[in-house]
Design a protein around this motif. Structure first.
Motif, mmCIF file in Angstrom:
data_model
loop_
_atom_site.group_PDB
_atom_site.id
_atom_site.type_symbol
_atom_site.label_atom_id
_atom_site.label_comp_id
_atom_site.label_asym_id
_atom_site.label_seq_id
_atom_site.Cartn_x
_atom_site.Cartn_y
_atom_site.Cartn_z
ATOM 1 N N SER A 159 0.864 -1.176 0.000
ATOM 2 C CA SER A 159 0.000 0.000 0.000
ATOM 3 C C SER A 159 0.897 1.222 0.000
ATOM 4 O O SER A 159 1.823 1.308 0.812
ATOM 5 N N TYR A 176 -2.790 -1.262 -2.927
ATOM 6 C CA TYR A 176 -3.711 -0.170 -2.608
ATOM 7 C C TYR A 176 -2.957 1.123 -2.885
ATOM 8 O O TYR A 176 -1.824 1.310 -2.415
ATOM 9 N N PRO A 178 -4.044 5.508 -3.615
ATOM 10 C CA PRO A 178 -5.065 6.520 -3.890
ATOM 11 C C PRO A 178 -4.786 7.328 -5.150
ATOM 12 O O PRO A 178 -5.591 8.184 -5.523
ATOM 13 N N GLY A 195 -7.188 -5.205 -0.519
ATOM 14 C CA GLY A 195 -8.109 -4.644 0.456
ATOM 15 C C GLY A 195 -9.436 -4.238 -0.162
ATOM 16 O O GLY A 195 -9.705 -4.464 -1.345
ATOM 17 N N ARG A 197 -10.899 -0.935 0.412
ATOM 18 C CA ARG A 197 -11.132 0.509 0.453
ATOM 19 C C ARG A 197 -11.643 1.013 -0.894
ATOM 20 O O ARG A 197 -11.120 0.653 -1.953
ATOM 21 N N GLU A 198 -12.657 1.864 -0.849
ATOM 22 C CA GLU A 198 -13.292 2.337 -2.075
ATOM 23 C C GLU A 198 -12.429 3.324 -2.848
ATOM 24 O O GLU A 198 -12.620 3.516 -4.051
ATOM 25 N N ASP A 199 -11.483 3.969 -2.176
ATOM 26 C CA ASP A 199 -10.654 4.962 -2.865
ATOM 27 C C ASP A 199 -9.405 4.354 -3.494
ATOM 28 O O ASP A 199 -8.470 5.073 -3.856
ATOM 29 N N ASN A 200 -9.390 3.033 -3.636
ATOM 30 C CA ASN A 200 -8.234 2.366 -4.230
ATOM 31 C C ASN A 200 -8.236 2.584 -5.744
ATOM 32 O O ASN A 200 -9.140 2.146 -6.449
#
Length: 222
Positions: A159, A176, A178, A195, A197-200
């Motif tokens: 990440s 991951y 952003p 993961g 997370r929606e902002d990936n």
């Protein structure tokens, strides 16, 4: 079944299945020899399993075999503490915090020249991985960038604010980020989501070597 017979089985999934089946009884035999005090025999078996890692085409199976070697080495050490320091086996590589005083940049890790291994990296600000091959890098977190330079036949899970891939070939990325994944002079790159997370932005790939229609990478569904 001998190792020579295994080599004659060919490549592909059938070959990988036979290799795993071959390793299992060897693992049992090594444990039995350790318990019986035949440390030299156990040592040879463990080294044979480690040798098979280099010939294994599958990164997943390579990781499984490396874990078997680590497990067997631990058992060996617990039973034979006198000889354990001299057994020429690779252990899991744990890279501690590296302070770089140049330019007041701290907590940056440099990983170079690692081959046929399973690597754990502590979380840090930035990681640079260079000149590595046939290695699995377990998941790690970076505050800033993850940079891969001249990495071949590896799997990296990470990440980071930005993932930069330069001069790499046949690598698998579980990431991951952003911002996205940035490629330069790289081929055979497979990218997957890490993961939930929606902002990936793992699917936002920028290939500077082929900016319009790149065939250098594949994004798999998350």
């Amino acid at each position: 079944m001998s190792r020579r017979e295994l080599k004659l089985l060919g490549t592909g999934s059938t070959h990988q299945i036979y290799r795993r089946r071959w390793a299992a009884p060897m693992e049992e035999d090594a444990i039995r020899r350790i318990e019986e005090g035949d440390f030299e025999g156990a040592r040879k078996i463990i080294l044979d399993i480690e040798d098979s890692v280099r010939a294994e085409p599958s990164l997943y199976n390579r990781k499984v075999l490396l874990e078997k070697v680590a497990k067997l080495k631990g058992i060996y050490i617990s039973h034979n503490t006198a000889e354990a320091p001299f057994i020429p086996l690779k252990s899991r590589t744990l890279l501690g915090k590296h302070e770089n005083e140049v330019g007041e940049i701290k907590n940056k890790k440099y990983i170079r020249n690692i081959n046929n291994d399973l690597v754990s990296i502590k979380d840090c600000a930035e990681v640079i991985i260079e000149d590595c091959s046939s290695t699995v890098f377990e998941h790690f977190n970076c505050e800033k960038s993850v940079v891969l330079n001249n990495v071949r036949d590896c799997r990296v899970s990470c990440s980071g604010q930005q993932i930069r891939v330069n001069g790499c070939k046949n690598i698998e990325l579980d990431v991951y980020t952003p911002t996205g994944v940035f490629l330069q002079s790289s081929t055979g790159v497979v990218i997957r989501r890490y993961g939930a997370r929606e902002d990936n932005m793992f699917a936002h790939v920028y290939d500077f070597s082929s900016p319009f229609e790149s065939k250098n990478y594949t994004v798999l569904p998350g």
